[in-house]
Design a protein around this motif. Structure first.
Motif, PDB file in Angstrom:
ATOM      1  N   CYS A  53      38.539  36.889  36.742  1.00 56.99           N
ATOM      2  CA  CYS A  53      39.948  36.544  36.505  1.00 56.99           C
ATOM      3  C   CYS A  53      40.529  35.912  37.769  1.00 56.99           C
ATOM      4  O   CYS A  53      40.208  36.335  38.882  1.00 56.99           O
ATOM      5  CB  CYS A  53      40.755  37.781  36.166  1.00 56.99           C
ATOM      6  SG  CYS A  53      40.160  38.672  34.741  1.00 56.99           S
ATOM      7  N   GLY A  54      41.421  34.955  37.599  1.00 59.31           N
ATOM      8  CA  GLY A  54      42.096  34.343  38.755  1.00 59.31           C
ATOM      9  C   GLY A  54      41.086  33.734  39.708  1.00 59.31           C
ATOM     10  O   GLY A  54      40.179  33.003  39.303  1.00 59.31           O
ATOM     11  N   THR A  55      41.208  34.081  40.959  1.00 56.72           N
ATOM     12  CA  THR A  55      40.248  33.572  41.963  1.00 56.72           C
ATOM     13  C   THR A  55      38.818  33.882  41.538  1.00 56.72           C
ATOM     14  O   THR A  55      37.907  33.061  41.698  1.00 56.72           O
ATOM     15  CB  THR A  55      40.549  34.205  43.325  1.00 56.72           C
ATOM     16  OG1 THR A  55      41.768  33.667  43.829  1.00 56.72           O
ATOM     17  CG2 THR A  55      39.444  33.979  44.329  1.00 56.72           C
ATOM     18  N   SER A  56      38.617  35.050  40.947  1.00 63.57           N
ATOM     19  CA  SER A  56      37.253  35.425  40.545  1.00 63.57           C
ATOM     20  C   SER A  56      36.752  34.604  39.366  1.00 63.57           C
ATOM     21  O   SER A  56      35.531  34.480  39.167  1.00 63.57           O
ATOM     22  CB  SER A  56      37.190  36.922  40.250  1.00 63.57           C
ATOM     23  OG  SER A  56      37.415  37.621  41.474  1.00 63.57           O
ATOM     24  N   SER A 103      34.444  40.540  40.458  1.00 67.27           N
ATOM     25  CA  SER A 103      35.775  41.078  40.758  1.00 67.27           C
ATOM     26  C   SER A 103      35.821  41.659  42.164  1.00 67.27           C
ATOM     27  O   SER A 103      34.997  42.522  42.493  1.00 67.27           O
ATOM     28  CB  SER A 103      36.131  42.182  39.748  1.00 67.27           C
ATOM     29  OG  SER A 103      37.344  42.824  40.097  1.00 67.27           O
ATOM     30  N   ARG A 104      36.782  41.205  42.974  1.00 63.09           N
ATOM     31  CA  ARG A 104      36.911  41.759  44.320  1.00 63.09           C
ATOM     32  C   ARG A 104      37.156  43.265  44.207  1.00 63.09           C
ATOM     33  O   ARG A 104      36.467  44.042  44.841  1.00 63.09           O
ATOM     34  CB  ARG A 104      38.057  41.091  45.070  1.00 63.09           C
ATOM     35  CG  ARG A 104      38.469  41.787  46.352  1.00 63.09           C
ATOM     36  CD  ARG A 104      39.611  41.133  47.094  1.00 63.09           C
ATOM     37  NE  ARG A 104      40.894  41.214  46.386  1.00 63.09           N
ATOM     38  CZ  ARG A 104      42.052  40.803  46.930  1.00 63.09           C
ATOM     39  NH1 ARG A 104      42.077  40.286  48.146  1.00 63.09           N
ATOM     40  NH2 ARG A 104      43.172  40.866  46.238  1.00 63.09           N
ATOM     41  N   SER A 105      38.143  43.645  43.401  1.00 59.98           N
ATOM     42  CA  SER A 105      38.530  45.061  43.314  1.00 59.98           C
ATOM     43  C   SER A 105      37.597  45.873  42.428  1.00 59.98           C
ATOM     44  O   SER A 105      37.431  47.074  42.600  1.00 59.98           O
ATOM     45  CB  SER A 105      39.945  45.156  42.740  1.00 59.98           C
ATOM     46  OG  SER A 105      39.931  44.621  41.405  1.00 59.98           O
ATOM     47  N   GLY A 106      37.062  45.203  41.384  1.00 61.22           N
ATOM     48  CA  GLY A 106      36.274  45.938  40.401  1.00 61.22           C
ATOM     49  C   GLY A 106      37.125  46.798  39.489  1.00 61.22           C
ATOM     50  O   GLY A 106      36.602  47.632  38.742  1.00 61.22           O
ATOM     51  N   THR A 108      40.184  45.223  37.904  1.00 66.15           N
ATOM     52  CA  THR A 108      40.989  44.332  37.045  1.00 66.15           C
ATOM     53  C   THR A 108      40.677  44.651  35.587  1.00 66.15           C
ATOM     54  O   THR A 108      39.505  44.585  35.166  1.00 66.15           O
ATOM     55  CB  THR A 108      40.674  42.872  37.369  1.00 66.15           C
ATOM     56  OG1 THR A 108      41.074  42.606  38.712  1.00 66.15           O
ATOM     57  CG2 THR A 108      41.383  41.917  36.414  1.00 66.15           C
ATOM     58  N   VAL A 155      46.830  40.368  49.427  1.00 71.13           N
ATOM     59  CA  VAL A 155      46.824  40.190  47.971  1.00 71.13           C
ATOM     60  C   VAL A 155      45.897  39.040  47.606  1.00 71.13           C
ATOM     61  O   VAL A 155      45.087  39.122  46.698  1.00 71.13           O
ATOM     62  CB  VAL A 155      48.261  39.911  47.472  1.00 71.13           C
ATOM     63  CG1 VAL A 155      48.254  39.462  46.017  1.00 71.13           C
ATOM     64  CG2 VAL A 155      49.128  41.141  47.667  1.00 71.13           C
ATOM     65  N   MET A 157      42.886  36.464  47.670  1.00 69.09           N
ATOM     66  CA  MET A 157      41.459  36.573  47.984  1.00 69.09           C
ATOM     67  C   MET A 157      41.006  35.408  48.844  1.00 69.09           C
ATOM     68  O   MET A 157      41.324  34.258  48.569  1.00 69.09           O
ATOM     69  CB  MET A 157      40.651  36.593  46.688  1.00 69.09           C
ATOM     70  CG  MET A 157      40.840  37.848  45.860  1.00 69.09           C
ATOM     71  SD  MET A 157      40.080  37.757  44.221  1.00 69.09           S
ATOM     72  CE  MET A 157      38.345  37.591  44.648  1.00 69.09           C
ATOM     73  N   GLU A 235      49.637  30.506  45.399  1.00 76.84           N
ATOM     74  CA  GLU A 235      49.822  31.927  45.761  1.00 76.84           C
ATOM     75  C   GLU A 235      50.412  32.067  47.162  1.00 76.84           C
ATOM     76  O   GLU A 235      51.295  32.877  47.397  1.00 76.84           O
ATOM     77  CB  GLU A 235      48.479  32.664  45.726  1.00 76.84           C
ATOM     78  CG  GLU A 235      47.887  32.884  44.349  1.00 76.84           C
ATOM     79  CD  GLU A 235      46.571  33.665  44.413  1.00 76.84           C
ATOM     80  OE1 GLU A 235      45.797  33.462  45.371  1.00 76.84           O
ATOM     81  OE2 GLU A 235      46.338  34.488  43.504  1.00 76.84           O
ATOM     82  N   THR A 349      50.413  40.880  42.580  1.00 76.59           N
ATOM     83  CA  THR A 349      49.851  42.170  43.026  1.00 76.59           C
ATOM     84  C   THR A 349      48.365  41.929  43.295  1.00 76.59           C
ATOM     85  O   THR A 349      47.767  40.995  42.756  1.00 76.59           O
ATOM     86  CB  THR A 349      49.966  43.228  41.904  1.00 76.59           C
ATOM     87  OG1 THR A 349      49.338  42.690  40.714  1.00 76.59           O
ATOM     88  CG2 THR A 349      51.429  43.552  41.613  1.00 76.59           C
ATOM     89  N   ALA A 350      47.792  42.798  44.117  1.00 77.06           N
ATOM     90  CA  ALA A 350      46.382  42.587  44.494  1.00 77.06           C
ATOM     91  C   ALA A 350      45.470  42.739  43.293  1.00 77.06           C
ATOM     92  O   ALA A 350      44.395  42.137  43.235  1.00 77.06           O
ATOM     93  CB  ALA A 350      45.986  43.573  45.568  1.00 77.06           C
ATOM     94  N   VAL A 351      45.897  43.553  42.322  1.00 73.50           N
ATOM     95  CA  VAL A 351      45.077  43.756  41.126  1.00 73.50           C
ATOM     96  C   VAL A 351      45.985  43.717  39.898  1.00 73.50           C
ATOM     97  O   VAL A 351      47.093  44.247  39.928  1.00 73.50           O
ATOM     98  CB  VAL A 351      44.352  45.126  41.170  1.00 73.50           C
ATOM     99  CG1 VAL A 351      43.473  45.305  39.943  1.00 73.50           C
ATOM    100  CG2 VAL A 351      43.499  45.239  42.436  1.00 73.50           C
ATOM    101  N   VAL A 352      45.521  43.063  38.825  1.00 69.52           N
ATOM    102  CA  VAL A 352      46.291  43.004  37.576  1.00 69.52           C
ATOM    103  C   VAL A 352      45.711  44.031  36.601  1.00 69.52           C
ATOM    104  O   VAL A 352      44.536  43.949  36.235  1.00 69.52           O
ATOM    105  CB  VAL A 352      46.215  41.597  36.963  1.00 69.52           C
ATOM    106  CG1 VAL A 352      46.901  41.568  35.597  1.00 69.52           C
ATOM    107  CG2 VAL A 352      46.860  40.571  37.900  1.00 69.52           C
TER     108      VAL A 352
HETATM  109  C1  F1P Z   1      41.537  39.040  40.449  1.00 70.87           C
HETATM  110  C2  F1P Z   1      42.971  38.561  40.798  1.00 70.87           C
HETATM  111  C3  F1P Z   1      42.965  37.686  42.029  1.00 70.87           C
HETATM  112  C4  F1P Z   1      44.377  37.241  42.372  1.00 70.87           C
HETATM  113  C5  F1P Z   1      45.277  38.455  42.555  1.00 70.87           C
HETATM  114  C6  F1P Z   1      45.217  39.330  41.318  1.00 70.87           C
HETATM  115  O1  F1P Z   1      41.211  40.107  41.265  1.00 70.87           O
HETATM  116  O2  F1P Z   1      43.433  37.806  39.710  1.00 70.87           O
HETATM  117  O3  F1P Z   1      42.154  36.559  41.791  1.00 70.87           O
HETATM  118  O4  F1P Z   1      44.354  36.487  43.561  1.00 70.87           O
HETATM  119  O5  F1P Z   1      44.807  39.149  43.680  1.00 70.87           O
HETATM  120  O6  F1P Z   1      43.838  39.680  40.993  1.00 70.87           O
HETATM  121  P1  F1P Z   1      39.747  40.765  41.222  1.00 70.87           P
HETATM  122  O7  F1P Z   1      39.403  41.061  39.783  1.00 70.87           O
HETATM  123  O8  F1P Z   1      38.812  39.774  41.811  1.00 70.87           O
HETATM  124  O9  F1P Z   1      39.920  42.012  42.038  1.00 70.87           O
END
Ligand code: F1P
Length: 356
Positions: A53-56, A103-106, A108, A155, A157, A235, A349-352
């Motif tokens: 999602c998003g950057t990912s 996913s950066r956060s894992g 989302t 927030v 990436m 962003e 937000t850092a995570v949706v």
């Molecule tokens: C995905 C994401 C980022 C965006 C923002 C919200 O996060 O959409 O790409 O910049 O931080 O979350 P992730 O699934 O890679 O953690």
């Protein structure tokens, strides 16, 4: 311009530290050779669906293109939401797939739900790639690509994008008969750091502008980078920004060009001649043009406004690691010149996460 007063905060630190993290990741992977080989052999005949999602998602686009260029395996890239809404459009019953969930956060919601749906309802294996190995997505995967990663506090990436991309390229190289590319890969962190340091003031000078709308154009494996660069500008600096396949821009979107438009073309080796012709045509429309290009053949007298030249020994498969930090700095410095700090992005937000 004294840049030192602008070089502060999480986002900046995470941009300039990323090559050091790549080095640590590269050092950690030889011990995982067996797992990597198992993943390649197990899924060699399947279609590799990269998703996030998003950057990912833009990471998925870039990673899928580079993975296919290096391995020859069939790939595609989709936003996680497509798996949730149109699973049979993504996973056609006549083919066999592996989902690469990014996913950066894992955490989302969309990508975690997509991984669960793919695994449990579509009986398709999942390879998880996340910067957090303790995350729900990491636990959901049948397999994982892991690497040491100091969590990003920002927030937006930056290094998470390039480090996860490096893990995809590294995995792809395990499919090569003899890993001829490892020597090149080992060089990338130092070359990218040196390039970033040498280019930083030039990038800041390009970014120091008002009332600008941004266009990012690219072909092939660079398209995901153009989409990510466009998202970074939005962003970080809350500026209007679009991205397209480079040669698509003439087919309508160029109608938006004004004297306030900065068009950035991520020049490829494969499409260089066509992309430089495009640059000249866009200059005639009154746009300002920035080229990111390798020194393979120095620019003829293409009357462009700015150029950032990268070393030419890495080619289209690895230039992402030279171009992306520069594009991240472009967004960062444009934000700061507008009096905005990307550490406090608007609306984000850092995570949706979605309600159940
Ligand atoms: C995905 C994401 C980022 C965006 C923002 C919200 O996060 O959409 O790409 O910049 O931080 O979350 P992730 O699934 O890679 O953690």
């Amino acid at each position: 311009m004294d840049l030192s007063i602008l070089q502060n905060g999480h986002t900046y630190q995470e941009i300039v530290r990323q090559q050091e993290i790549w080095q640590g990741a590269l050092a950690s992977w030889p011990d995982q050779k067996n797992e990597h080989q198992e993943i390649i052999e197990k899924f060699r005949e399947r279609v590799w669906v990269f998703s996030g999602c998003g950057t990912s998602y833009y990471l998925a686009q870039t990673g899928a293109a580079l993975f296919e260029m290096i391995t020859g395996f069939r790939t595609r890239a989709v936003p996680a939401s497509e798996i949730l809404t149109y699973p049979r459009l993504v996973f056609n019953p006549h083919d066999h797939y592996v989902l690469v969930a990014l996913s950066r956060s894992g955490t989302t919601t969309e990508i975690v739900r997509a991984a669960r749906k793919t695994k449990n309802e579509l009986n398709c294996p999942v390879l998880s790639i996340s910067c957090d190995t303790t995350s729900p997505l990491s636990k959901e995967g049948d397999h994982r690509l892991t690497f040491p990663f100091p969590a990003e506090k920002s927030v937006v990436m930056t290094g998470s994008f390039t480090t996860m991309l490096l893990s995809i390229v590294y995995l792809a190289l395990q499919a090569k008969p003899q890993n001829v590319w490892s020597a090149w890969l080992e060089k990338i962190p130092a070359v990218s750091t040196d390039l970033m340091r040498k280019s930083e003031s030039a990038v800041a000078a390009v970014a120091d502008r008002r009332e600008t709308d941004f266009v990012f154009l690219a072909q092939g494996p660079y398209l995901g980078l153009a989409n990510e660069a466009s998202l970074k500008i939005k962003e970080m600096s809350i500026s209007p920004s679009v991205s397209y396949h480079a040669l698509e821009f003439r087919h309508g979107p160029m109608s938006i060009v004004t004297g306030h438009t900065l068009i950035t073309i991520l020049v490829s080796e494969a499409g260089r001649t066509l992309e430089l012709q495009l640059a000249e045509d866009m200059k005639k429309l009154g746009a300002q043009v920035l080229l990111l290009h390798s020194s393979k053949a120095p620019l003829q007298n293409v009357g462009i406004d700015f150029s950032l030249q990268v070393p030419d020994q890495f080619g289209d498969s690895l230039n992402a690691f030279l171009y992306m930090p520069l594009l991240q700095l472009l967004g960062y410095y444009h934000a700061r010149c507008k009096g905005i700090h990307p550490d406090q992005p608007k609306n984000l937000t850092a995570v949706v996460t979605l309600k159940d």
